[in-house]
Design a protein around this motif. Structure first.
Motif, mmCIF file in Angstrom:
data_model
loop_
_atom_site.group_PDB
_atom_site.id
_atom_site.type_symbol
_atom_site.label_atom_id
_atom_site.label_comp_id
_atom_site.label_asym_id
_atom_site.label_seq_id
_atom_site.Cartn_x
_atom_site.Cartn_y
_atom_site.Cartn_z
ATOM 1 N N LEU A 1 0.869 -1.206 0.000
ATOM 2 C CA LEU A 1 0.000 0.000 0.000
ATOM 3 C C LEU A 1 0.958 1.329 0.000
ATOM 4 O O LEU A 1 2.110 1.156 0.020
ATOM 5 N N SER B 1 -8.800 -7.563 5.347
ATOM 6 C CA SER B 1 -9.307 -8.149 4.114
ATOM 7 C C SER B 1 -10.832 -8.302 4.209
ATOM 8 O O SER B 1 -11.523 -7.300 4.399
ATOM 9 N N ALA C 1 -6.520 -3.472 4.394
ATOM 10 C CA ALA C 1 -6.688 -4.223 3.147
ATOM 11 C C ALA C 1 -8.173 -4.267 2.798
ATOM 12 O O ALA C 1 -8.812 -5.310 2.801
ATOM 13 N N TYR D 1 0.850 -12.422 -2.403
ATOM 14 C CA TYR D 1 0.196 -11.737 -1.293
ATOM 15 C C TYR D 1 1.177 -10.959 -0.431
ATOM 16 O O TYR D 1 0.795 -10.025 0.258
ATOM 17 N N THR E 1 -3.064 -0.203 0.728
ATOM 18 C CA THR E 1 -1.685 -0.380 0.276
ATOM 19 C C THR E 1 -1.615 -0.233 -1.239
ATOM 20 O O THR E 1 -2.411 -0.842 -1.959
ATOM 21 N N ASP F 1 -1.247 -3.618 -3.115
ATOM 22 C CA ASP F 1 -2.060 -4.747 -2.650
ATOM 23 C C ASP F 1 -2.676 -5.475 -3.841
ATOM 24 O O ASP F 1 -3.426 -4.873 -4.612
ATOM 25 N N HIS G 1 -0.530 -7.654 0.778
ATOM 26 C CA HIS G 1 -1.938 -7.629 1.168
ATOM 27 C C HIS G 1 -2.027 -7.268 2.642
ATOM 28 O O HIS G 1 -1.938 -8.126 3.515
#
Length: 535
Positions: free
Chosen positions: A17, A248, A272, A355, A471, A474, A504
């Protein structure tokens, strides 16, 4: 082509990021447990934000958790060793159906915590969701707890297995042997009418298996219901407001929670960030672009290393990787186990390694082994770790849970015509990942449950400022998603900090600027200015 038919569910990548000051204003109305002085804990809103629901019986809102030492994670949670002493576990009882909470049908939500010794500076609980959807918080938090040592000084660290995940009524669709067989027969996206028919047949059979094994549970697996479970957890922990760290998919859950319970939002960080404004096709394209961007960065970095297996990067790198994938489509590579590296498993290994920038050296070694030695051991190991397969061949239920949550949330059901319509767009977005990820938008084609809409409601007027971390590099949740979440939460609620880096998740990078901003927000209520950039 060798082997069986195209495996539909294996095509889904689970499924994923200018320097600025890291300082800002605060929320000085908060007392030591993160709630306004004098406020008592509120029961979950009986009406949510948009839909009237019955009031919850006292058996849910007044329950006390029976904490005891934790055992080892189960296979559905990911296996492994028991947490160190100091971690304790309990079950939270929640209604299966929030529309009829008094009907006697309940499920137990597995919860874990480590109690802080913060004394007079104790701020209550900080609840984590690590994403997926499908990740076990009970298994993950003890493994990553050291990352949050500064926060542990003031907060009890808490996580849970969301409904449908791990030991919270975990959804299981296929046996371990069936999952293994499917992975061994995955030779890539369909390219002929016969392969398309095989793809659709497998998709239908998978959905039928899920219906048979978990049909009564599937209609109740959704992000909104998990958000309601989260508020019951807040109550059972004795917190007036929810202090929360979502990563996430956990950012989508946090946004939905803020929408349903804006008055109960405490100090919240979303890292994320999932884009809440796009449909299934648009999200697929956005993620395809993100993984291609990460691949370009990896290829450029590799080109500067001696003996890089992908050469000078750019088109040369694409040709090398696509050449390997095409060879695997026809002839999988051997490994030291009884399993081969198929095209589908190699594709998963590529995504998995992108990732995190820390995985790039491993990816280089894995590609070199496959290309120079004709062996797939390293790539297979990466794919099986990502897919949740343990050393005994047992799978955590991340794949089935991912399908259950996403398909329960999403309303649209792209068909083969949709894939063909957008296939050129996906290929243009990524010459390496585009074709496969285009077919992955059909992951819910035959699912027995359909959501009401693709875009979750996250507007949270009146909620406290929520710190969003995005990010620039990402791959799975590109930065634009954080920008759109900020706008969707509403003015004065979403506050965006951008980390200029790879991977990520921003906080897991360990960047001092990001970590200090997160700690200031969660420990002191001092939120950075919107638009802050780290490092």
């Amino acid at each position: 082509m060798r082997g069986g038919g195209i495996r539909a569910v294996s095509l889904v990548a689970t499924a994923v990021l200018v320097l600025g000051a890291c300082s800002g204003g605060g929320d000085g109305d908060a007392d030591r447990d993160g709630q306004p002085a004098g406020q008592t804990p509120n029961a979950p809103s009986p009406a949510g934000a948009d839909e009237e629901l019955p009031e919850l019986p006292a058996e849910f809102t007044e329950q006390e958790l029976a904490w005891e030492p934790c055992g080892a994670p189960t296979p559905l949670q990911g296996s492994g060793a028991a947490p160190a002493p100091g971690w304790e576990c309990a079950d939270l009882t929640v209604p299966l159906d929030y529309a009829d909470p008094g009907n006697g049908e309940t499920i137990d939500i597995a919860v874990i915590r480590a109690r802080s010794a913060g004394g007079s500076g104790h701020l209550g609980s900080l609840v984590f969701n690590f994403g997926g959807p499908g990740g076990s918080g009970v298994a993950t938090l003890p493994r990553t707890g050291d990352r949050y040592a500064a926060l542990f000084e003031a907060y009890d660290l808490v996580s849970f297995d969301p409904r449908g995940v791990g030991e919270s009524a975990g959804v299981v669709c296929r046996s371990d042997a069936e999952i293994d067989a499917s992975a061994q027969e995955d030779h890539g996206p369909p390219r002929t009418p016969a392969e398309e028919r095989a793809f659709l047949t497998d998709s239908r059979e998978y959905a039928d298996a899920c219906r048979t094994r978990a049909g009564d549970l599937l209609p109740h697996i959704s992000t909104e219901n998990t958000a309601r479970d989260l508020d019951l957890l807040r109550l059972a922990l004795g917190d007036g407001r929810l202090n929360y760290f979502g990563i996430s998919y956990g950012t989508k859950l946090g946004g939905v929670y803020a929408h349903l319970f804006p008055d109960n939002v405490g100090r919240m960080v979303l890292d994320a960030v999932v884009d809440p404004t796009r449909d299934v096709v648009e999200r697929g394209l956005l993620q395809t672009e993100g993984f291609q961007r990460a691949l370009d960065h990896y290829l450029a970095d590799c080109a500067e290393q001696p003996d890089c297996p992908t050469g000078a990067g750019g088109q040369e790198g694409y040709d090398v990787i696509n050449g390997l994938l095409e060879e695997l489509r026809a002839e999988p590579l051997p490994t030291d186990t009884d399993r081969q590296l198929t095209r589908g498993l190699a594709f998963t290994a590529l995504l998995s390694a992108l990732y995190s920038e820390g995985s790039w050296p491993f990816l280089t070694d894995a590609l070199r082994q496959a290309l120079d030695e004709g062996r797939g051991d390293l790539m297979l190991a990466a794919a099986e770790q990502y897919n949740g397969r343990d050393s005994q061949g047992r799978y955590r239920n991340v794949g089935a849970a991912n399908n259950a949550v996403n398909c329960g949330d999403f309303a649209s059901r792209p068909a083969t015509d949709t894939v063909h319509e957008h296939l050129d767009e996906f290929r243009a977005a990524s010459p390496v990942f585009g074709e496969t990820l285009a077919w992955s938008i059909m992951a819910c084609a035959h699912w027995p449950v359909t959501g009401e809409q693709d875009q979750p409601e996250v507007a949270a007027p009146g909620a406290r400022p929520i710190l969003l971390l995005g990010t620039t590099g990402d791959p799975a949740t590109p930065l634009v998603g954080a920008e759109r979440m900020r706008d969707a939460l509403g003015e004065g609620v979403g506050v965006l900090l951008t980390y200029d880096g790879e991977g990520h998740g921003a906080h897991s990078s360990g960047d001092d600027c990001v970590v200090e901003a997160v700690n200031a927000h969660l420990l002191a209520g001092s939120t950075p200015d919107d638009g802050t950039v780290c490092p």
